[in-house]
Scaffold this motif. Structure first.
Motif, PDB file in Angstrom:
ATOM      1  N   SER A 136      -1.805  -1.273  12.640  1.00  0.00           N
ATOM      2  CA  SER A 136      -1.164   0.015  12.904  1.00  0.00           C
ATOM      3  C   SER A 136      -0.664   0.767  11.671  1.00  0.00           C
ATOM      4  CB  SER A 136      -0.020  -0.164  13.901  1.00  0.00           C
ATOM      5  OG  SER A 136       1.004  -0.970  13.337  1.00  0.00           O
ATOM      6  N   TYR A 137      -1.039   0.365  10.483  1.00  0.00           N
ATOM      7  CA  TYR A 137      -0.706   1.120   9.277  1.00  0.00           C
ATOM      8  C   TYR A 137      -1.407   2.478   9.315  1.00  0.00           C
ATOM      9  CZ  TYR A 137      -0.508   2.658   4.460  1.00  0.00           C
ATOM     10  OH  TYR A 137      -0.276   3.405   3.339  1.00  0.00           O
ATOM     11  N   PRO A 138      -0.759   3.572   8.930  1.00  0.00           N
ATOM     12  CA  PRO A 138       0.584   3.711   8.382  1.00  0.00           C
ATOM     13  C   PRO A 138       1.619   3.943   9.472  1.00  0.00           C
ATOM     14  CG  PRO A 138      -0.557   5.810   8.212  1.00  0.00           C
ATOM     15  CD  PRO A 138      -1.527   4.827   8.837  1.00  0.00           C
ATOM     16  N   ALA A 163       5.732   5.414  10.226  1.00  0.00           N
ATOM     17  CA  ALA A 163       6.444   6.634   9.811  1.00  0.00           C
ATOM     18  C   ALA A 163       6.956   6.527   8.378  1.00  0.00           C
ATOM     19  CB  ALA A 163       7.597   6.913  10.777  1.00  0.00           C
ATOM     20  N   ASP A 164       7.511   5.385   8.003  1.00  0.00           N
ATOM     21  CA  ASP A 164       8.014   5.210   6.633  1.00  0.00           C
ATOM     22  C   ASP A 164       6.878   5.298   5.614  1.00  0.00           C
ATOM     23  OD1 ASP A 164      10.637   4.918   7.498  1.00  0.00           O
ATOM     24  OD2 ASP A 164      10.554   2.718   7.498  1.00  0.00           O
ATOM     25  N   ASP A 165       5.725   4.704   5.933  1.00  0.00           N
ATOM     26  CA  ASP A 165       4.579   4.769   5.026  1.00  0.00           C
ATOM     27  C   ASP A 165       4.141   6.220   4.819  1.00  0.00           C
ATOM     28  OD1 ASP A 165       4.378   1.912   4.846  1.00  0.00           O
ATOM     29  OD2 ASP A 165       3.225   1.887   6.718  1.00  0.00           O
ATOM     30  N   ARG A 166       4.107   7.004   5.901  1.00  0.00           N
ATOM     31  CA  ARG A 166       3.706   8.411   5.809  1.00  0.00           C
ATOM     32  C   ARG A 166       4.688   9.203   4.955  1.00  0.00           C
ATOM     33  NH1 ARG A 166       2.872   7.444  11.181  1.00  0.00           N
ATOM     34  NH2 ARG A 166       0.705   7.341  11.792  1.00  0.00           N
ATOM     35  N   ILE A 167       5.992   9.015   5.220  1.00  0.00           N
ATOM     36  CA  ILE A 167       7.032   9.736   4.475  1.00  0.00           C
ATOM     37  C   ILE A 167       6.947   9.419   2.991  1.00  0.00           C
ATOM     38  CG2 ILE A 167       9.544   9.853   4.108  1.00  0.00           C
ATOM     39  CD1 ILE A 167       9.779   9.511   7.222  1.00  0.00           C
ATOM     40  N   HIS A 168       6.800   8.138   2.653  1.00  0.00           N
ATOM     41  CA  HIS A 168       6.740   7.731   1.251  1.00  0.00           C
ATOM     42  C   HIS A 168       5.535   8.355   0.543  1.00  0.00           C
ATOM     43  CE1 HIS A 168       7.256   5.246  -2.304  1.00  0.00           C
ATOM     44  NE2 HIS A 168       5.961   4.982  -2.243  1.00  0.00           N
ATOM     45  N   ALA A 169       4.376   8.283   1.165  1.00  0.00           N
ATOM     46  CA  ALA A 169       3.173   8.834   0.538  1.00  0.00           C
ATOM     47  C   ALA A 169       3.282  10.345   0.373  1.00  0.00           C
ATOM     48  CB  ALA A 169       1.938   8.472   1.358  1.00  0.00           C
ATOM     49  N   LEU A 170       3.693  11.036   1.429  1.00  0.00           N
ATOM     50  CA  LEU A 170       3.769  12.495   1.371  1.00  0.00           C
ATOM     51  C   LEU A 170       4.820  12.963   0.370  1.00  0.00           C
ATOM     52  CD1 LEU A 170       3.320  13.278   5.174  1.00  0.00           C
ATOM     53  CD2 LEU A 170       1.621  13.547   3.340  1.00  0.00           C
ATOM     54  N   LYS A 207       0.858  -1.191   0.000  1.00  0.00           N
ATOM     55  CA  LYS A 207       0.000   0.000   0.000  1.00  0.00           C
ATOM     56  C   LYS A 207       0.889   1.234   0.000  1.00  0.00           C
ATOM     57  CE  LYS A 207      -4.106   1.902   2.040  1.00  0.00           C
ATOM     58  NZ  LYS A 207      -4.749   1.788   0.738  1.00  0.00           N
ATOM     59  N   GLU A 208       0.644   2.142  -0.950  1.00  0.00           N
ATOM     60  CA  GLU A 208       1.461   3.352  -1.053  1.00  0.00           C
ATOM     61  C   GLU A 208       0.710   4.613  -0.681  1.00  0.00           C
ATOM     62  OE1 GLU A 208       4.442   3.490  -4.282  1.00  0.00           O
ATOM     63  OE2 GLU A 208       3.200   1.884  -5.139  1.00  0.00           O
ATOM     64  N   TYR A 209      -0.592   4.634  -0.940  1.00  0.00           N
ATOM     65  CA  TYR A 209      -1.363   5.834  -0.654  1.00  0.00           C
ATOM     66  C   TYR A 209      -2.845   5.497  -0.533  1.00  0.00           C
ATOM     67  CZ  TYR A 209      -2.009   5.541  -5.711  1.00  0.00           C
ATOM     68  OH  TYR A 209      -2.291   5.093  -6.966  1.00  0.00           O
ATOM     69  N   GLU A 210      -3.569   6.442   0.028  1.00  0.00           N
ATOM     70  CA  GLU A 210      -5.004   6.290   0.239  1.00  0.00           C
ATOM     71  C   GLU A 210      -5.715   6.041  -1.088  1.00  0.00           C
ATOM     72  OE1 GLU A 210      -7.950   8.621   3.126  1.00  0.00           O
ATOM     73  OE2 GLU A 210      -7.086   9.892   1.569  1.00  0.00           O
ATOM     74  N   GLY A 211      -6.571   5.026  -1.109  1.00  0.00           N
ATOM     75  CA  GLY A 211      -7.381   4.750  -2.286  1.00  0.00           C
ATOM     76  C   GLY A 211      -6.742   3.845  -3.318  1.00  0.00           C
ATOM     77  N   ASP A 212      -5.536   3.331  -3.065  1.00  0.00           N
ATOM     78  CA  ASP A 212      -4.885   2.487  -4.078  1.00  0.00           C
ATOM     79  C   ASP A 212      -5.383   1.045  -4.077  1.00  0.00           C
ATOM     80  OD1 ASP A 212      -3.538   1.356  -1.890  1.00  0.00           O
ATOM     81  OD2 ASP A 212      -1.548   2.022  -2.535  1.00  0.00           O
ATOM     82  N   ASN A 238       5.380  11.691  -2.354  1.00  0.00           N
ATOM     83  CA  ASN A 238       4.762  11.553  -3.667  1.00  0.00           C
ATOM     84  C   ASN A 238       3.481  12.385  -3.790  1.00  0.00           C
ATOM     85  OD1 ASN A 238       6.402   9.513  -5.203  1.00  0.00           O
ATOM     86  ND2 ASN A 238       6.096   8.432  -3.269  1.00  0.00           N
ATOM     87  N   GLY A 239       3.298  13.300  -2.838  1.00  0.00           N
ATOM     88  CA  GLY A 239       2.151  14.196  -2.898  1.00  0.00           C
ATOM     89  C   GLY A 239       0.818  13.546  -2.575  1.00  0.00           C
ATOM     90  N   LYS A 240       0.849  12.458  -1.847  1.00  0.00           N
ATOM     91  CA  LYS A 240      -0.377  11.721  -1.524  1.00  0.00           C
ATOM     92  C   LYS A 240      -0.494  11.562  -0.011  1.00  0.00           C
ATOM     93  CE  LYS A 240      -0.889   9.876  -5.869  1.00  0.00           C
ATOM     94  NZ  LYS A 240      -2.003   9.738  -6.710  1.00  0.00           N
ATOM     95  N   LEU A 241      -1.676  11.158   0.430  1.00  0.00           N
ATOM     96  CA  LEU A 241      -1.891  10.765   1.821  1.00  0.00           C
ATOM     97  C   LEU A 241      -1.719   9.253   1.910  1.00  0.00           C
ATOM     98  CD1 LEU A 241      -5.037  12.930   2.640  1.00  0.00           C
ATOM     99  CD2 LEU A 241      -2.677  13.325   3.370  1.00  0.00           C
ATOM    100  N   PRO A 242      -1.216   8.742   3.045  1.00  0.00           N
ATOM    101  CA  PRO A 242      -0.962   7.302   3.143  1.00  0.00           C
ATOM    102  C   PRO A 242      -2.210   6.450   3.316  1.00  0.00           C
ATOM    103  CG  PRO A 242      -0.429   8.356   5.212  1.00  0.00           C
ATOM    104  CD  PRO A 242      -0.760   9.454   4.234  1.00  0.00           C
ATOM    105  N   GLY A 243      -3.305   7.046   3.730  1.00  0.00           N
ATOM    106  CA  GLY A 243      -4.492   6.249   4.035  1.00  0.00           C
ATOM    107  C   GLY A 243      -4.385   5.685   5.440  1.00  0.00           C
ATOM    108  N   GLY A 244      -5.297   4.848   5.788  1.00  0.00           N
ATOM    109  CA  GLY A 244      -5.335   4.263   7.127  1.00  0.00           C
ATOM    110  C   GLY A 244      -6.563   3.401   7.266  1.00  0.00           C
TER     111      GLY A 244
END
Length: 167
Positions: A102-104, A106-113, A71-76, A115-121
């Motif tokens: 417990s997703y996302p 810290a790494d998930d948040r950094i990666h999504a942001l 999972k990379e971002y919200e809605g994927d 790329n200009g996206k939200l990580p989701g949850g």
């Protein structure tokens, strides 16, 4: 005669009204070995509850509707991959019962942001899946089992339990 018809009509209405009613979740008890970790194998659509290195129980699962990859971002539509933990329990879930993952992190948040996206949850292990036995992936990124199975899992797994989600 009129009273009999009225009674029959009321009885029929009660029967029909109960047809669509969903049974409330059962909160079961568990007295077996403690579940120390959960392993999800996305490729095999299997989830294992472990006590130490011993498999206590296994389940067929359904995943996000786009199951390949992390999972990379919200809605994927992807189910995350990596090591997380069970961080909450929801006895009032829209999907019968659910356990929060417990997703996302810290790494998930950094990666999504980055790329200009939200990580989701709101990633959960939950019920309400008649499709798990047919291997149909349908969730927005969660791990789904049947209602009967989530009742058992909910009783067995505690908050803080590590969950490793493998490709």
């Amino acid at each position: 005669m009129r009273a009999v018809n009225l009674i029959l009509a009321l009885a029929l209405m009660m029967v029909l009204a109960s047809c669509g009613a969903k049974a409330p979740p059962k909160i079961l008890t568990y007295d077996g070995p403690p579940i120390t970790s959960i392993q999800v194998q996305k490729a095999n659509r299997k989830m294992y509850l472990l006590s130490g290195n011993q498999v206590v129980k296994s389940f067929d699962i359904a995943l996000g509707f786009a199951p390949v990859g992390h999972k990379e971002y919200e809605g994927d539509g992807k189910t995350p991959e990596g090591t997380y933990w069970i961080d909450r329990r929801n006895p009032n879930s829209a999907f019968h019962l659910s356990l929060g993952v417990s997703y996302p992190n810290a790494d998930d948040r950094i990666h999504a942001l980055a790329n200009g996206k939200l990580p989701g949850g709101d990633i959960f292990i939950h019920g309400d899946s008649p499709w798990t036995k047919r291997q149909v992936d349908w969730t927005a990124g969660c791990i789904a089992v049947t209602d009967e199975e989530i009742e058992e899992i909910y009783a067995m797994v505690r908050e803080g339990t590590v969950i490793q989600i493998l490709p």
